[in-house]
Write a protein that holds these residues in place. Structure first.
Motif, PDB file in Angstrom:
ATOM      1  N   LYS A 145       0.712  -1.112  -0.077  1.00  0.00           N
ATOM      2  CA  LYS A 145      -0.020   0.093  -0.193  1.00  0.00           C
ATOM      3  C   LYS A 145       0.866   1.159  -0.016  1.00  0.00           C
ATOM      4  CE  LYS A 145      -3.817  -2.452   2.506  1.00  0.00           C
ATOM      5  NZ  LYS A 145      -3.327  -3.510   2.709  1.00  0.00           N
ATOM      6  N   HIS A 146       1.020   1.696  -1.162  1.00  0.00           N
ATOM      7  CA  HIS A 146       1.937   2.824  -1.335  1.00  0.00           C
ATOM      8  C   HIS A 146       1.338   3.951  -2.542  1.00  0.00           C
ATOM      9  CE1 HIS A 146       4.107   1.322  -5.154  1.00  0.00           C
ATOM     10  NE2 HIS A 146       3.377   0.256  -4.811  1.00  0.00           N
ATOM     11  N   HIS A 147       1.906   5.105  -2.316  1.00  0.00           N
ATOM     12  CA  HIS A 147       1.456   6.066  -3.097  1.00  0.00           C
ATOM     13  C   HIS A 147       2.652   6.882  -3.882  1.00  0.00           C
ATOM     14  CE1 HIS A 147      -2.433   5.484  -1.459  1.00  0.00           C
ATOM     15  NE2 HIS A 147      -2.155   5.587  -0.296  1.00  0.00           N
TER      16      HIS A 147
ATOM     17  N   TRP B 184       5.200  10.627  -2.387  1.00  0.00           N
ATOM     18  CA  TRP B 184       6.358  10.057  -1.932  1.00  0.00           C
ATOM     19  C   TRP B 184       7.103  10.979  -1.117  1.00  0.00           C
ATOM     20  CZ3 TRP B 184      11.435  11.030  -1.659  1.00  0.00           C
ATOM     21  CH2 TRP B 184      12.260   9.918  -0.945  1.00  0.00           C
TER      22      TRP B 184
ATOM     23  N   GLY C 144       7.376   8.349   4.674  1.00  0.00           N
ATOM     24  CA  GLY C 144       6.450   7.249   4.559  1.00  0.00           C
ATOM     25  C   GLY C 144       5.397   6.963   5.378  1.00  0.00           C
TER      26      GLY C 144
ATOM     27  N   GLN D 220       2.088   4.575   4.816  1.00  0.00           N
ATOM     28  CA  GLN D 220       2.282   4.022   3.723  1.00  0.00           C
ATOM     29  C   GLN D 220       3.308   2.756   3.952  1.00  0.00           C
ATOM     30  OE1 GLN D 220       3.165   5.824   0.022  1.00  0.00           O
ATOM     31  NE2 GLN D 220       2.985   7.901   0.854  1.00  0.00           N
ATOM     32  N   ASP D 221       3.132   1.599   3.296  1.00  0.00           N
ATOM     33  CA  ASP D 221       4.005   0.664   3.322  1.00  0.00           C
ATOM     34  C   ASP D 221       5.325   0.881   2.803  1.00  0.00           C
ATOM     35  OD1 ASP D 221       1.853  -0.831   4.260  1.00  0.00           O
ATOM     36  OD2 ASP D 221       1.628  -2.239   2.584  1.00  0.00           O
TER      37      ASP D 221
ATOM     38  N   SER E  12       1.024   0.582   9.081  1.00  0.00           N
ATOM     39  CA  SER E  12       1.677   0.104   7.624  1.00  0.00           C
ATOM     40  C   SER E  12       2.606  -1.022   7.966  1.00  0.00           C
ATOM     41  CB  SER E  12       2.256   1.288   6.831  1.00  0.00           C
ATOM     42  OG  SER E  12       1.100   2.211   6.925  1.00  0.00           O
TER      43      SER E  12
END
Length: 262
Positions: free
Chosen positions: A29-31, A35, A39, A42-43, A122
């Motif tokens: 699960k990241h965006h 960035w 983080g 977020q993973d 996360s």
């Protein structure tokens, strides 16, 4: 990328294509568009065996961390895409300089503990080479992670059985890795075919179901160095050797699909 500058590590990169594809396009699960170094929520991923940066950069570019055209700057002077990932040029997606083997697990544990302190649910992921497990710091980190119940961490070992000087078992055998990590207090899973995309996806999903249960999680993932290129497979010789023009053409003709000039 490796051919263009006659420098880099194609063997291990080809062997981990499915892992990176599964992780970045299906599991994490990241965006990329949001960035930042922190983080939060977020993973996170840490590439401990930083020499396989070609596949790392290739997947990150296709995820949207930076423009695909930047791949053509790989290993060139002043490029953000150095042979081993670095942070001083500010490449999105890279949070720590890696390549000094043995250190990535310690960094991943620190990030995982930070998330716990910040009540961030996360997940932290890390990837390690099998030869890297010959480094002592790995085992200090393994003890620490279990002792302090770092159960928001999923590590994976790329077990291709090769390292720069030969077969891992001939250089310094690792013995029974499953038994070793279990004795250190980890939850251990096997990925029997790390070059089967669906198996890798399912295995990473399975690992996620064991998070939060008081143990760090690790996957022992069997892969083939140089997967997809017949003259690279079955040997350690393509650990860090660039193909010449003829070899590049032969390799690309064997792979199922190529994109652009990369």
């Amino acid at each position: 990328m490796v051919h263009a500058v006659n420098s880099g590590h194609p063997g291990g990169s080809l062997g981990c294509v499915e892992y990176f594809t599964a992780l970045y396009f299906e599991i994490m699960k990241h965006h990329p568009e949001k960035w930042d170094m922190d983080g939060k929520n977020q993973d996170l991923f840490f590439l401990s065996n930083g020499h396989i940066s070609p596949v790392f950069y290739s997947v990150m570019a296709r995820c949207g961390y930076f423009d695909l055209n930047e791949l053509s700057t790989f290993r060139k002077l002043n490029s953000r895409l150095q042979g081993h990932p670095t942070t001083h040029e500010g490449l999105p997606g890279v949070r720590v300089a890696t390549g000094s083997l043995g250190q990535g697990l310690s960094v991943a544990i620190g990030a995982a503990l930070s998330k716990k302190l910040n009540h961030d649910n996360s997940v932290v992921y890390s990837l390690h080479g099998d030869g890297e497990l010959q480094e002592g710091q790995i085992w200090e980190a393994a003890m620490y992670a279990a002792a302090y119940k770092v159960d928001n961490l999923i590590a994976t070992v790329d077990y291709n059985g090769r390292q720069i000087d030969g077969d891992v078992d001939q250089v310094l055998t690792l013995g029974n890795l499953t038994a070793k990590f279990e004795s250190f207090g980890w939850q251990v899973f096997q990925i029997q075919d790390g070059n089967n995309l669906q198996e890798v996806i399912e295995s990473l999903k399975r690992a996620n179901t064991y998070l939060g249960k008081g143990k760090p999680v690790i996957n022992i993932m069997k892969t083939e160095m140089g997967k997809g290129v017949d003259f690279m497979m079955g040997s350690h010789k393509w650990h860090g050797v660039a193909p010449n023009d003829e070899q590049l053409a032969q390799a690309l003709s064997q792979l199922p699909e190529t994109i652009g000039d990369y």
